[in-house]
Design a protein around this motif. Structure first.
Motif, PDB file in Angstrom:
ATOM      1  N   ALA A   1      56.077  49.100  63.155  1.00 42.98           N
ATOM      2  CA  ALA A   1      55.552  49.790  61.974  1.00 42.98           C
ATOM      3  C   ALA A   1      54.037  49.635  61.875  1.00 42.98           C
ATOM      4  O   ALA A   1      53.315  50.594  61.561  1.00 42.98           O
ATOM      5  CB  ALA A   1      56.228  49.255  60.714  1.00 42.98           C
ATOM      6  N   LEU A   2      53.536  48.426  62.144  1.00 45.14           N
ATOM      7  CA  LEU A   2      52.089  48.195  62.107  1.00 45.14           C
ATOM      8  C   LEU A   2      51.371  48.980  63.193  1.00 45.14           C
ATOM      9  O   LEU A   2      50.312  49.580  62.950  1.00 45.14           O
ATOM     10  CB  LEU A   2      51.790  46.706  62.249  1.00 45.14           C
ATOM     11  N   MET A   3      51.918  48.986  64.390  1.00 43.72           N
ATOM     12  CA  MET A   3      51.296  49.720  65.485  1.00 43.72           C
ATOM     13  C   MET A   3      51.283  51.217  65.191  1.00 43.72           C
ATOM     14  O   MET A   3      50.285  51.898  65.456  1.00 43.72           O
ATOM     15  CB  MET A   3      52.034  49.444  66.799  1.00 43.72           C
ATOM     16  N   TRP A   4      52.386  51.738  64.675  1.00 42.49           N
ATOM     17  CA  TRP A   4      52.439  53.162  64.350  1.00 42.49           C
ATOM     18  C   TRP A   4      51.419  53.513  63.268  1.00 42.49           C
ATOM     19  O   TRP A   4      50.716  54.527  63.367  1.00 42.49           O
ATOM     20  CB  TRP A   4      53.845  53.549  63.904  1.00 42.49           C
ATOM     21  N   ALA A   5      51.339  52.681  62.236  1.00 44.34           N
ATOM     22  CA  ALA A   5      50.390  52.948  61.154  1.00 44.34           C
ATOM     23  C   ALA A   5      48.957  52.884  61.657  1.00 44.34           C
ATOM     24  O   ALA A   5      48.112  53.724  61.302  1.00 44.34           O
ATOM     25  CB  ALA A   5      50.604  51.951  60.014  1.00 44.34           C
ATOM     26  N   HIS A   6      48.652  51.898  62.486  1.00 39.94           N
ATOM     27  CA  HIS A   6      47.301  51.765  63.041  1.00 39.94           C
ATOM     28  C   HIS A   6      46.950  52.975  63.902  1.00 39.94           C
ATOM     29  O   HIS A   6      45.854  53.541  63.789  1.00 39.94           O
ATOM     30  CB  HIS A   6      47.196  50.477  63.860  1.00 39.94           C
ATOM     31  N   TRP A   7      47.867  53.383  64.751  1.00 44.03           N
ATOM     32  CA  TRP A   7      47.602  54.483  65.662  1.00 44.03           C
ATOM     33  C   TRP A   7      47.417  55.792  64.893  1.00 44.03           C
ATOM     34  O   TRP A   7      46.547  56.598  65.230  1.00 44.03           O
ATOM     35  CB  TRP A   7      48.744  54.616  66.670  1.00 44.03           C
ATOM     36  N   SER A   8      48.225  56.014  63.873  1.00 41.38           N
ATOM     37  CA  SER A   8      48.146  57.268  63.130  1.00 41.38           C
ATOM     38  C   SER A   8      46.907  57.325  62.246  1.00 41.38           C
ATOM     39  O   SER A   8      46.230  58.362  62.172  1.00 41.38           O
ATOM     40  CB  SER A   8      49.406  57.471  62.285  1.00 41.38           C
ATOM     41  N   VAL A   9      46.556  56.222  61.586  1.00 44.18           N
ATOM     42  CA  VAL A   9      45.433  56.258  60.658  1.00 44.18           C
ATOM     43  C   VAL A   9      44.103  56.298  61.399  1.00 44.18           C
ATOM     44  O   VAL A   9      43.130  56.901  60.929  1.00 44.18           O
ATOM     45  CB  VAL A   9      45.478  55.057  59.685  1.00 44.18           C
ATOM     46  N   THR A  10      44.017  55.682  62.579  1.00 44.71           N
ATOM     47  CA  THR A  10      42.767  55.742  63.349  1.00 44.71           C
ATOM     48  C   THR A  10      42.596  57.093  64.029  1.00 44.71           C
ATOM     49  O   THR A  10      41.513  57.380  64.554  1.00 44.71           O
ATOM     50  CB  THR A  10      42.727  54.633  64.411  1.00 44.71           C
ATOM     51  N   GLY A  11      43.624  57.925  64.029  1.00 46.47           N
ATOM     52  CA  GLY A  11      43.516  59.268  64.561  1.00 46.47           C
ATOM     53  C   GLY A  11      43.006  60.264  63.551  1.00 46.47           C
ATOM     54  O   GLY A  11      42.738  61.421  63.904  1.00 46.47           O
ATOM     55  N   LEU A  12      42.849  59.842  62.302  1.00 48.79           N
ATOM     56  CA  LEU A  12      42.333  60.725  61.261  1.00 48.79           C
ATOM     57  C   LEU A  12      40.817  60.866  61.376  1.00 48.79           C
ATOM     58  O   LEU A  12      40.140  60.047  62.004  1.00 48.79           O
ATOM     59  CB  LEU A  12      42.687  60.172  59.876  1.00 48.79           C
ATOM     60  N   GLU A  13      40.287  61.925  60.770  1.00 51.40           N
ATOM     61  CA  GLU A  13      38.845  62.089  60.705  1.00 51.40           C
ATOM     62  C   GLU A  13      38.240  61.018  59.803  1.00 51.40           C
ATOM     63  O   GLU A  13      38.913  60.447  58.942  1.00 51.40           O
ATOM     64  CB  GLU A  13      38.501  63.482  60.165  1.00 51.40           C
ATOM     65  N   GLN A  14      36.936  60.764  59.998  1.00 49.08           N
ATOM     66  CA  GLN A  14      36.261  59.734  59.218  1.00 49.08           C
ATOM     67  C   GLN A  14      36.352  60.028  57.719  1.00 49.08           C
ATOM     68  O   GLN A  14      36.533  59.121  56.907  1.00 49.08           O
ATOM     69  CB  GLN A  14      34.793  59.637  59.636  1.00 49.08           C
ATOM     70  N   GLU A  15      36.222  61.313  57.349  1.00 46.84           N
ATOM     71  CA  GLU A  15      36.308  61.679  55.935  1.00 46.84           C
ATOM     72  C   GLU A  15      37.672  61.328  55.356  1.00 46.84           C
ATOM     73  O   GLU A  15      37.770  60.878  54.205  1.00 46.84           O
ATOM     74  CB  GLU A  15      36.043  63.180  55.751  1.00 46.84           C
TER      75      GLU A  15
END
Length: 343
Positions: free
Chosen positions: A287-301
Motif C-alpha cells: 500500500a505504501l509503495m503504491w501510494a508513493h508511486w502514484s503520488v510522485t507521478g502527479l504534476e507538481q501543482e
C-alpha cells in the motif's frame, strides 16, 4: 495522527523562523521612520528568498498606493513557487541532500513512534499475566504462518481494487486517497526514489504489523475476550477503538475498523498471532509503495494542492522551498481561493 503532527511541526518551525527574523530586523533597523509595531501588520508583507543553507534575506516592503512595490497583498492570495534566476547546480545538489535528510528524519521519527507499541504491549501483557508476553501460547513464526499470512492478503487487495473502481464516484473515498497521499508525501517526500521508498515501506510495514497486532490483537483483544467471554464482543470493541485511532477521515476510520476486525478474525481462527502480523505487514508494504508511486507521478501543482488542502491552510513540505521562494501576489479578481503555480 503522527504524520499530521509531523507536518504541523514542520510548518510551525517555518513560521517561527520567519517571525524571529522579522523581529531581529525591527530591533536592528537604524531608520527613524521605521515603525516596529507595523512589522507584523497587514501593511507589510514578507518576501522570502532562500539561499543555499538558509534564508538569504527577509525584506519587509511597505504597502503604498502611490509607489508600485514588487509584491502587494489583497483579497486574493496566490502562492507562487518560482525558481530564482541565480540558481546553480551546487544549490540544486545541496537542496536535494537537505530534502533527503529531512525525509530520513521524518521516517526515523515515525518508525520510532510505531516501535513504542511493542514495549507498551509487553508491559500490559506482563501486568495482566497474559501468556508469552501477549504473543499467545501458540505463537510460531514458521513456513505455515508465512504462507497463511501471504494468502490472507488477497482479500485485502481485492477490496482495495474494488474501492479503487468506486472511488471516482465517491467524494468520501477521494478524501481517503488524498489523506493517504498527503501522509506519504510528508514521510517519503515528493521525489520518486524507488529503492528508498521500498526500504522505508518494508521497515514501516514490519514495525506496524508487529507492533499494532501485538498490542491490539495479542493484548487488547485477548483481554476483552477474557473479560467478556465472547470473541464477537472483543472483535467489535477492538475494531471500534482501532478505527477511532485512525480517524483521519470518517471513511478512513471505518475502513481501519473493518481491517481491525479482519485481523482479529485471523487471530481467532489461526490461534497464531504471527499470521495477522504477516498479513498486516505485507499489505502495508504494498500500500505504501503504491501510494508513493502514484503520488510522485502527479504534476507538481497537484502535489502542492494535496499539501495545501490540509484543513484549508497551507502545509509546506520540504520541497516547497526547494529551488524557489514564496511570494504573495495581488490580483483584482474576486476569487478568494488559494492557487499554487510554478514559473
Amino acid at each position: 495522527g503522527i504524520v499530521t503532527m509531523m507536518v504541523l511541526h514542520r510548518q510551525a518551525s517555518v513560521n517561527v523562523l520567519l517571525l524571529a527574523a522579522a523581529a531581529l530586523l525591527c530591533q536592528s533597523s537604524s531608520s527613524s521612520s521605521f515603525n516596529a509595531a507595523l512589522a507584523f501588520s497587514h501593511q507589510h508583507v514578507v518576501t522570502v528568498r532562500p539561499s543555499q543553507n538558509a534564508f538569504d534575506r527577509i525584506e519587509i516592503l511597505p504597502r503604498s498606493n502611490n509607489i508600485i512595490t514588487p509584491i502587494n497583498y489583497s483579497r486574493r492570495k496566490s502562492l507562487v513557487l518560482a525558481s530564482p534566476s541565480d540558481d546553480t547546480d551546487n544549490k540544486d545538489t545541496s537542496s536535494s541532500t537537505s530534502t533527503l535528510k529531512q525525509d530520513i528524519y521524518n521516517v526515523a521519527t515515525l518508525i520510532g513512534a510505531q516501535a513504542l507499541l511493542v514495549p507498551i504491549a509487553v508491559f500490559i501483557a506482563q501486568f495482566s499475566s497474559l501468556p508469552n508476553i501477549g504473543l499467545g501460547s501458540q505463537f510460531q513464526l514458521g513456513s505455515g504462518a508465512i504462507v497463511d499470512g501471504l494468502r490472507w492478503t488477497l482479500p485485502l487487495f481485492g477490496v482495495a481494487g474494488l474501492l479503487r473502481i468506486v472511488e471516482p464516484y465517491s467524494n468520501a473515498l477521494k478524501d481517503v486517497t488524498r489523506a493517504t497521499q498527503r501522509s506519504v508525501l510528508s514521510v517519503l517526500g515528493s521525489t520518486r526514489r524507488p529503492f528508498f521508498a521500498l526500504l522505508v515501506s518494508c521497515i514501516l510495514g514490519a514495525v506496524a504489523g508487529i507492533g499494532e497486532e501485538w498490542l491490539f490483537r495479542g493484548v487488547f483483544q485477548q483481554l476483552l475476550t477474557d473479560k467478556f467471554g465472547s470473541s464477537s464482543i472483543s472483535l467489535a470493541v477492538s475494531g471500534l477503538v482501532f478505527g477511532l485511532l485512525h480517524a483521519v477521515t470518517p471513511v478512513y476510520a471505518l475502513l481501519a475498523g473493518a481491517a481491525s476486525v479482519f485481523f482479529g478474525y485471523l487471530y481467532i481462527i489461526s490461534h497464531n498471532l504471527a499470521v495477522p502480523m504477516i498479513t498486516h505487514a505485507v499489505y502495508d508494504v504494498f500500500a505504501l509503495m503504491w501510494a508513493h508511486w502514484s503520488v510522485t507521478g502527479l504534476e507538481q501543482e497537484e502535489r502542492d494542492a494535496i499539501l495545501l488542502d490540509y484543513q484549508g491552510a497551507p502545509v509546506l513540505s520540504t520541497n516547497t522551498y526547494k529551488e524557489g521562494h514564496l511570494n504573495v501576489s495581488d490580483d483584482d479578481e474576486e476569487d478568494d481561493s488559494p492557487k499554487v503555480s510554478n514559473s
